[in-house]
Design a protein around this motif. Structure first.
Motif, PDB file in Angstrom:
ATOM      1  N   UNK A  64      25.748   9.323  68.215  1.00 37.79           N
ATOM      2  CA  UNK A  64      24.377   9.298  67.687  1.00 37.79           C
ATOM      3  C   UNK A  64      24.345   9.640  66.202  1.00 37.79           C
ATOM      4  N   UNK A  65      25.169  10.632  65.807  1.00 36.05           N
ATOM      5  CA  UNK A  65      25.231  10.996  64.390  1.00 36.05           C
ATOM      6  C   UNK A  65      25.782   9.846  63.559  1.00 36.05           C
ATOM      7  N   UNK A  66      26.793   9.134  64.095  1.00 37.77           N
ATOM      8  CA  UNK A  66      27.366   8.005  63.361  1.00 37.77           C
ATOM      9  C   UNK A  66      26.348   6.885  63.195  1.00 37.77           C
ATOM     10  N   UNK A  67      25.577   6.601  64.265  1.00 41.63           N
ATOM     11  CA  UNK A  67      24.554   5.554  64.173  1.00 41.63           C
ATOM     12  C   UNK A  67      23.472   5.933  63.171  1.00 41.63           C
ATOM     13  N   UNK A  68      23.066   7.201  63.194  1.00 40.99           N
ATOM     14  CA  UNK A  68      22.052   7.655  62.232  1.00 40.99           C
ATOM     15  C   UNK A  68      22.566   7.544  60.802  1.00 40.99           C
ATOM     16  N   UNK A  69      23.820   7.932  60.578  1.00 37.25           N
ATOM     17  CA  UNK A  69      24.381   7.822  59.237  1.00 37.25           C
ATOM     18  C   UNK A  69      24.497   6.389  58.775  1.00 37.25           C
ATOM     19  N   UNK A  70      24.894   5.489  59.705  1.00 32.72           N
ATOM     20  CA  UNK A  70      24.973   4.075  59.337  1.00 32.72           C
ATOM     21  C   UNK A  70      23.594   3.521  58.987  1.00 32.72           C
ATOM     22  N   UNK A  71      22.557   3.932  59.742  1.00 34.97           N
ATOM     23  CA  UNK A  71      21.207   3.459  59.433  1.00 34.97           C
ATOM     24  C   UNK A  71      20.714   3.926  58.074  1.00 34.97           C
TER      25      UNK A  71
ATOM     26  N   UNK B 111      29.642  14.829  76.258  1.00 30.95           N
ATOM     27  CA  UNK B 111      28.467  15.263  75.476  1.00 30.95           C
ATOM     28  C   UNK B 111      28.782  15.259  73.984  1.00 30.95           C
ATOM     29  N   UNK B 112      29.986  15.734  73.629  1.00 32.24           N
ATOM     30  CA  UNK B 112      30.361  15.736  72.213  1.00 32.24           C
ATOM     31  C   UNK B 112      30.492  14.336  71.654  1.00 32.24           C
ATOM     32  N   UNK B 113      31.072  13.424  72.469  1.00 25.56           N
ATOM     33  CA  UNK B 113      31.207  12.044  71.991  1.00 25.56           C
ATOM     34  C   UNK B 113      29.851  11.380  71.823  1.00 25.56           C
ATOM     35  N   UNK B 114      28.897  11.682  72.738  1.00 18.95           N
ATOM     36  CA  UNK B 114      27.551  11.119  72.588  1.00 18.95           C
ATOM     37  C   UNK B 114      26.868  11.637  71.333  1.00 18.95           C
TER      38      UNK B 114
END
Length: 366
Positions: free
Chosen positions: A103-110, A96-99
């Motif tokens: 998701x936070x990493x993908x949002x930051x990259x976007x 759950x923490x890795x997911x």
């Protein structure tokens, strides 16, 4: 005979002491050790006991391994269940923490990508100017031709507005014959200018009236004079301007009609004018097209947009005077090649029909 007694202590799930006693009997006279587990029970801790007699080193390694394996199977029967539950909980928490982290990493990259794209777009707009809109020019179709009335009006706009600063060194007066003017009108127009020619028989230069073979007159004698008269800016030659600029026709029209007041926070130094379609936004040429700046011979209202459209049509013709002939020649060639294609298809069908319709019979017996 040697008897080995071994005690093993461990605790169960209720933390109660358990005791297992193993007794092994070895009969040497028969040629080898024979092991026998005697009893298992529950008692207090009892130290290891070795009966005197046969050397204890005989078979101790195998005995020790057997005992550890048996004790390990009983000790680990219930403990792994709790360990598995703990590992499952930790794995669930980690997944759950890795997911969430993913998701936070993908949002930051976007977000970073959007910001970088906006920055690049802003810098590109500042460097290359605002993107020009696309206009439906009537001569852009495959079989479309120039609007010759618009070319004539555009030449009038060039003569009265643009020719005082911009040259068209690649256009001659004879190029206008049959396009915008008759031959008599073009000769009278060319005779209005004076051209320096020579030398004469005495070796001196002289001036004469213009002829159809003469080029359009130059507003300045050289580049230094042009820059001095325009505050350091050099007015470009307009012969190929619609080909020399990206998105040429749309760019020239947007530039001529795109003058406006600078937005808040943008300062334009003295002598320059704000135009968002010009690279950098500051241009030395002032706004030249104003409503009623010229009076058309055919009575067309001389609005800013009309003059911009007419002069762009004239400049487009100047850059591609052979466009109509090229399109007509291309249409003729396409028509001829279409006939040749039909003839080739018919010949192929006629020539190969005998091979496609014949029937071959092979007599494999004889």
């Amino acid at each position: 005979m040697v008897t080995v007694q071994y005690s093993n202590d461990y605790k169960d799930d209720k933390n109660e002491a358990l005791h297992t006693q193993y007794i092994f009997r070895t009969d040497v006279p028969h040629g080898g050790p024979a092991f026998h587990a005697a009893s298992t029970g529950t008692s207090a801790h009892t130290p290891h006991k070795w009966e005197p007699g046969y050397p204890a080193a005989f078979g101790f390694g195998k005995i020790n391994r057997f005992i550890k394996r048996g004790a390990g199977q009983r000790n680990d029967s219930k403990v792994p269940r709790r360990n598995d539950a703990l590992k499952h909980g930790l794995n669930g928490f980690g997944s759950a923490g890795s997911k969430s982290f993913r998701a936070l990493a993908v949002f930051g990259a976007g977000v970073s990508g959007l910001l970088s794209f906006a920055t690049i777009a802003y810098s590109d707009e500042a460097e290359h100017g605002l993107e020009c809109p696309s206009y439906p020019w009537p001569h852009e179709g495959i079989l479309s031709s120039y609007d010759h009335a618009s070319i004539r009006r555009g030449h009038q706009v060039y003569q009265q507005v643009c020719a005082s600063c911009h040259s068209m060194s690649l256009i001659s007066y004879r190029d206008l014959v049959g396009v915008a003017y008759t031959e008599e009108e073009t000769k009278a127009m060319a005779a209005e200018i004076e051209v320096v020619d020579g030398p004469n028989d005495e070796g001196e230069m002289f001036t004469r009236p213009g002829k159809l073979s003469d080029r359009f007159p130059q507003p300045y004698s050289n580049e230094a004079a042009a820059r001095f008269a325009n505050g350091g800016a050099y007015p470009p030659d307009l012969s190929l301007i619609t080909k020399a600029r990206h998105n040429g026709q749309n760019y020239v029209f947007a530039l001529l009609t795109g003058y406006r007041d600078p937005p808040a926070g943008v300062s334009i130094r003295e002598g320059l004018h704000y135009n968002p379609y010009f690279p950098g936004g500051a241009i030395a040429m002032p706004k030249m097209l104003n409503d009623g700046a010229v009076e058309y011979e055919d009575g067309t209202p001389a609005t800013e947009a009309q003059m911009g459209k007419d002069v762009v049509s004239f400049l487009s013709w100047a850059a591609e005077p052979e466009m109509e002939e090229r399109k007509l020649m291309g249409f003729k060639w396409i028509f001829v090649l279409s006939l040749a294609l039909l003839q080739a298809a018919y010949y192929r069908r006629l020539r190969w029909s005998i091979y496609k319709s014949r029937k071959l019979v092979l007599d494999v017996v004889n």
